[in-house]
Design an enzyme around this catalytic site. Sequence first.
Site, short mmCIF file in Angstrom:
data_model
loop_
_atom_site.label_atom_id
_atom_site.label_comp_id
_atom_site.label_asym_id
_atom_site.label_seq_id
_atom_site.Cartn_x
_atom_site.Cartn_y
_atom_site.Cartn_z
CE1 TYR A 25 -3.74 -2.46 0.53
CE2 TYR A 25 -2.33 -3.37 2.24
CZ TYR A 25 -3.43 -3.49 1.41
OH TYR A 25 -4.22 -4.61 1.47
CG ASP A 27 6.65 2.36 -2.68
OD1 ASP A 27 7.36 1.36 -2.71
OD2 ASP A 27 5.63 2.52 -3.40
CG ASP A 136 0.28 -4.39 12.34
OD1 ASP A 136 0.42 -5.49 12.90
OD2 ASP A 136 0.78 -4.12 11.23
#
Length: 202
Positions: A25, A27, A136
Site C-alpha cells: 500500500y 513506499d 498492529d
Amino acid sequence: MWSIHNRLDIIAKYEVLERVGFNAYSDVYRARRLSDNLVVALNEVHDYQSAFCKIEDLEILQNSLNVVILHEYLWWEDGNKDVVLVLEYLRIDLARVVREAKRDDCGIGIGDLKRWMVQILYGVDACHKNGIVFRDLKPDNLLVSNDGVLKIACSNCSSGLAWSSHEAEFLETKYVIIVSAFLLRFIFFKWLTWHTNCTPSI
C-alpha cells in the site's frame, strides 16, 4: 526509477535520497528538506482512504511524545496522484534492534527495555484517549530515535471510535494488560534466552 522522483511538487521541496521500505500500500523514502536540510521520511501511500485515515490519526496525536511526527502532507483533489506524508525520520525499528542484539550476542540493556516499555504504554494511552485503536502493535512498527526515544508508527489504526467512560476504562485496562503481557514476554523470554555475556544496565 520510482514515481516520486518525477513529481515536481516533491522535488521542489525535498531531495529524495533512497527508498527505505515498502509494502503493498505504500513506499517509504528517506529525503532531505531543502529549506533546512532536515532528514525526513516520505511515505507515499497508494490508497487514498488509508492515507487520510493515517493523516487524521497523526494530526490528533501530534502532541504525543511517543508517536511519530507528521510534518505535512501533499495531496490532490483529482485523486490522480498518491498522497505523500512527510514524517519524522527514525532510521531504526525495534525489530532491527532485537535482530542486531541477537546477531552481535550482546543483548539489550534492561534499562532500555524498561524505558521502551513505558514509552509504548504512553503511546498506546495517547491513542486510546483520542478514540484511536492501534491494530498492529509489533516491533516493526515501533521506531527508535538516535537518542533512544521509542515512537509508534501509526500504520494501521482505527479512529473515530466512541464509547462510554465505563467502556473506555475497560478497554484501557484490557489493552494495557495485552501490551504488558507482550512486553514482559519479550523482555524475560527473549532476553534470558540470548545467554549474553553483557552486563545489563539498570
